[in-house]
Design a protein around this motif. Structure first.
Motif, PDB file in Angstrom:
ATOM      1  N   GLU A  72     -41.577  28.762-109.575  1.00  0.00           N
ATOM      2  CA  GLU A  72     -42.513  29.900-109.615  1.00  0.00           C
ATOM      3  C   GLU A  72     -43.729  29.668-108.728  1.00  0.00           C
ATOM      4  N   GLY A  86     -35.612  37.946-113.226  1.00  0.00           N
ATOM      5  CA  GLY A  86     -35.590  36.563-112.783  1.00  0.00           C
ATOM      6  C   GLY A  86     -34.216  36.159-112.273  1.00  0.00           C
ATOM      7  N   ALA A 121     -31.698  34.862-113.838  1.00  0.00           N
ATOM      8  CA  ALA A 121     -30.588  35.104-114.778  1.00  0.00           C
ATOM      9  C   ALA A 121     -29.536  33.999-114.787  1.00  0.00           C
ATOM     10  N   ASP A 180     -27.915  32.752-117.067  1.00  0.00           N
ATOM     11  CA  ASP A 180     -26.790  33.003-117.997  1.00  0.00           C
ATOM     12  C   ASP A 180     -25.635  33.748-117.347  1.00  0.00           C
TER      13      ASP A 180
HETATM   14  P1  NAD Z   1     -34.281  36.934-116.347  1.00  0.00           P
HETATM   15  O1  NAD Z   1     -34.901  38.162-115.807  1.00  0.00           O
HETATM   16  O2  NAD Z   1     -33.702  35.993-115.355  1.00  0.00           O
HETATM   17  O3  NAD Z   1     -33.102  37.312-117.383  1.00  0.00           O
HETATM   18  C1  NAD Z   1     -33.344  37.995-118.618  1.00  0.00           C
HETATM   19  C2  NAD Z   1     -32.040  38.655-119.092  1.00  0.00           C
HETATM   20  O4  NAD Z   1     -31.754  39.785-118.259  1.00  0.00           O
HETATM   21  C3  NAD Z   1     -30.833  37.736-118.961  1.00  0.00           C
HETATM   22  O5  NAD Z   1     -29.958  37.966-120.030  1.00  0.00           O
HETATM   23  C4  NAD Z   1     -30.186  38.145-117.671  1.00  0.00           C
HETATM   24  O6  NAD Z   1     -28.782  37.921-117.620  1.00  0.00           O
HETATM   25  C5  NAD Z   1     -30.513  39.631-117.610  1.00  0.00           C
HETATM   26  N1  NAD Z   1     -30.663  40.080-116.216  1.00  0.00           N
HETATM   27  C6  NAD Z   1     -31.714  39.823-115.401  1.00  0.00           C
HETATM   28  N2  NAD Z   1     -31.504  40.372-114.195  1.00  0.00           N
HETATM   29  C7  NAD Z   1     -30.296  40.973-114.251  1.00  0.00           C
HETATM   30  C8  NAD Z   1     -29.530  41.704-113.307  1.00  0.00           C
HETATM   31  N3  NAD Z   1     -29.942  41.938-112.043  1.00  0.00           N
HETATM   32  N4  NAD Z   1     -28.330  42.182-113.695  1.00  0.00           N
HETATM   33  C9  NAD Z   1     -27.886  41.976-114.947  1.00  0.00           C
HETATM   34  N5  NAD Z   1     -28.565  41.306-115.881  1.00  0.00           N
HETATM   35  C10 NAD Z   1     -29.772  40.794-115.539  1.00  0.00           C
HETATM   36  O7  NAD Z   1     -35.398  36.192-117.228  1.00  0.00           O
HETATM   37  P2  NAD Z   1     -35.341  34.769-117.979  1.00  0.00           P
HETATM   38  O8  NAD Z   1     -33.968  34.539-118.512  1.00  0.00           O
HETATM   39  O9  NAD Z   1     -36.477  34.771-118.874  1.00  0.00           O
HETATM   40  O10 NAD Z   1     -35.616  33.700-116.841  1.00  0.00           O
HETATM   41  C11 NAD Z   1     -34.604  33.001-116.116  1.00  0.00           C
HETATM   42  C12 NAD Z   1     -35.257  32.224-114.984  1.00  0.00           C
HETATM   43  O11 NAD Z   1     -35.847  33.135-114.060  1.00  0.00           O
HETATM   44  C13 NAD Z   1     -36.403  31.310-115.463  1.00  0.00           C
HETATM   45  O12 NAD Z   1     -36.355  30.134-114.698  1.00  0.00           O
HETATM   46  C14 NAD Z   1     -37.658  32.110-115.147  1.00  0.00           C
HETATM   47  O13 NAD Z   1     -38.766  31.281-114.923  1.00  0.00           O
HETATM   48  C15 NAD Z   1     -37.235  32.814-113.872  1.00  0.00           C
HETATM   49  N6  NAD Z   1     -37.944  34.081-113.595  1.00  0.00           N
HETATM   50  C16 NAD Z   1     -38.174  34.340-112.287  1.00  0.00           C
HETATM   51  C17 NAD Z   1     -38.763  35.544-111.929  1.00  0.00           C
HETATM   52  C18 NAD Z   1     -38.916  35.843-110.464  1.00  0.00           C
HETATM   53  O14 NAD Z   1     -38.284  35.194-109.659  1.00  0.00           O
HETATM   54  N7  NAD Z   1     -39.696  36.826-110.109  1.00  0.00           N
HETATM   55  C19 NAD Z   1     -39.111  36.485-112.911  1.00  0.00           C
HETATM   56  C20 NAD Z   1     -38.838  36.191-114.254  1.00  0.00           C
HETATM   57  C21 NAD Z   1     -38.229  34.975-114.583  1.00  0.00           C
END
Ligand code: NAD
Length: 367
Positions: free
Chosen positions: A90, A287, A289, A291
């Motif tokens: 980040e 982020g 994602a 998972d």
């Molecule tokens: P996340 O946004 O990555 O995911 C949250 C949930 O939403 C997960 O179940 C994921 O599978 C789903 N999801 C997110 N984007 C998706 C998409 N395009 N299509 C389908 N499903 C989607 O947030 P998190 O799990 O809290 O964080 C994961 C990692 O990402 C952490 O390392 C966090 O620090 C980082 N993060 C980065 C940013 C960024 O790059 N701007 C923002 C938020 C979190």
């Protein structure tokens, strides 16, 4: 005139997957709209750490300063969770925002009709919703000094300081008024002038700037009421301008009105460069994602809509931006859904690549 330049920083997790679909749209623009972008690519976040030991190399930062716009995927992932704070993925993102001085964060909350059932609110409250939240991004309580945790009378005390100069409030306000001029000419400024001096200054400065935009209808609202109004009757808003902390919360709240995280684009803009274009970075709100990384399940729409914002706000290509948005609307109306958009009634989700291809086909059909 030189071709418009783009630096792609796909980042980690699903970042590269969704960015691959954006690259197809960029190529489509070259083939069909006669706009060739000079595209370069580099590393950010964990990917940059793996190669350089830092989440953003100096050379990458220099490139970001030179291009017309940066397109970022996402950063982070479990492999980097235990790194020292100073080299966490980040930090790469924060360095870009800080050194490019990206003070205006634009977060649209737009509800596509086909997804109005997805909102946590009743469909009639959100169908056709189109709000733009402008959040001040480089100042306020996240940056104000003094800050820290110290001991007073044998007790730990946590301190953060909400601090805004009038110049900081003014430049964000101008960005918000300019946006309102291109939209429905309504701007609601949100603060807590009832309990915070910085809120009183905020209200005064925004009111002063409004003298330069007589066509825009300005209103003021306390941010707590703003949160209530966003879930009570969100369609009353056009552009909302608010500070860093309130904007963080209110934009997440507004985002959820529209359904999935996989649908939400954003832009962060700074001062104009020598060519008149603002310093700019475009990125999906979601982020990395972890998972679903590598499973073909990521929804590329947030990233594709972020590129549409780049077309509109960096390259003055509003028609092309609308074409991309219409193509997204069309594929959703036709029933195309990635896994995150599957409702309780189920169905067969399509993959990241299939969604990208469907959007390209819709662009082609409309051209
Ligand atoms: P996340 O946004 O990555 O995911 C949250 C949930 O939403 C997960 O179940 C994921 O599978 C789903 N999801 C997110 N984007 C998706 C998409 N395009 N299509 C389908 N499903 C989607 O947030 P998190 O799990 O809290 O964080 C994961 C990692 O990402 C952490 O390392 C966090 O620090 C980082 N993060 C980065 C940013 C960024 O790059 N701007 C923002 C938020 C979190």
């Amino acid at each position: 005139m030189a071709n418009p330049s783009l630096l792609i920083l796909a980042g980690d997790g699903i970042g590269p997957e969704v960015m691959d679909e954006v690259k197809k749209v960029i190529s489509w623009m070259g083939d069909n709209r006669g706009v060739t972008f000079d595209v370069s690519e580099d590393l950010v976040g964990g990917a940059a750490y793996d190669k350089h030991g830092v989440p953003l190399a100096d050379a990458t930062m220099d490139k970001a300063q030179e291009v017309d716009a940066v397109l970022l995927g996402a950063v982070g992932g479990p492999a980097y969770d235990d790194l020292d704070f100073s080299v966490k993925p980040e930090r790469g993102l924060l360095r870009l925002r800080k050194e490019m001085d990206l003070f205006a964060n634009l977060r649209p909350a737009q509800c596509f009709d086909a997804l109005s059932d997805f909102s946590s609110l009743k469909p009639e409250l959100v169908a056709g919703l189109d709000i733009m939240i402008v959040r001040e991004l480089t100042s306020g309580v996240y940056f104000g000094e003094p800050r820290g945790i110290h001991i007073e009378d044998n007790m730990r005390v946590g301190v953060n300081t909400q601090r805004y100069t009038e110049a900081e409030i003014e430049r964000g306000a101008r960005a918000a008024f300019e946006l309102a001029m291109k939209r429905d000419k309504k701007l609601c400024s949100m603060e807590k002038a009832n309990v915070m001096e910085s809120g009183i200054l905020w209200r005064d400065v925004v009111t002063e700037v409004s003298a330069d935009y007589p066509q825009v209808e300005l209103s003021h609202m306390y941010a707590d009421n703003g949160a209530m109004q966003l879930v009570r009757a969100p369609k009353q808003f056009d552009v909302i301008y608010t500070d860093n902390l309130f904007g963080d919360i209110l934009s997440d709240c507004a985002a959820m009105l529209t359904g999935s995280l996989g649908m939400l684009p954003s832009a962060s803009l700074g001062l104009p460069m020598a060519n008149g274009r603002p310093k700019a970075m475009y990125e999906p709100v979601h982020g990395s994602a972890p998972d679903i990384t590598g499973m073909g399940k990521a929804n590329p729409i947030a990233c594709i809509l972020s590129f549409a914002m780049a077309l509109r706000y960096s390259f003055d290509m509003g028609d092309e931006a609308t074409m991309v948005e219409n193509a997204v609307e069309k594929v959703l109306a036709d029933g195309a859904r990635t896994a995150d958009l599957m409702g309780p009634e189920g169905g067969t989700p399509i993959s990241t690549t299939q969604m990208g291809d469907a959007i390209l086909a819709a662009l082609g059909a409309a051209a």
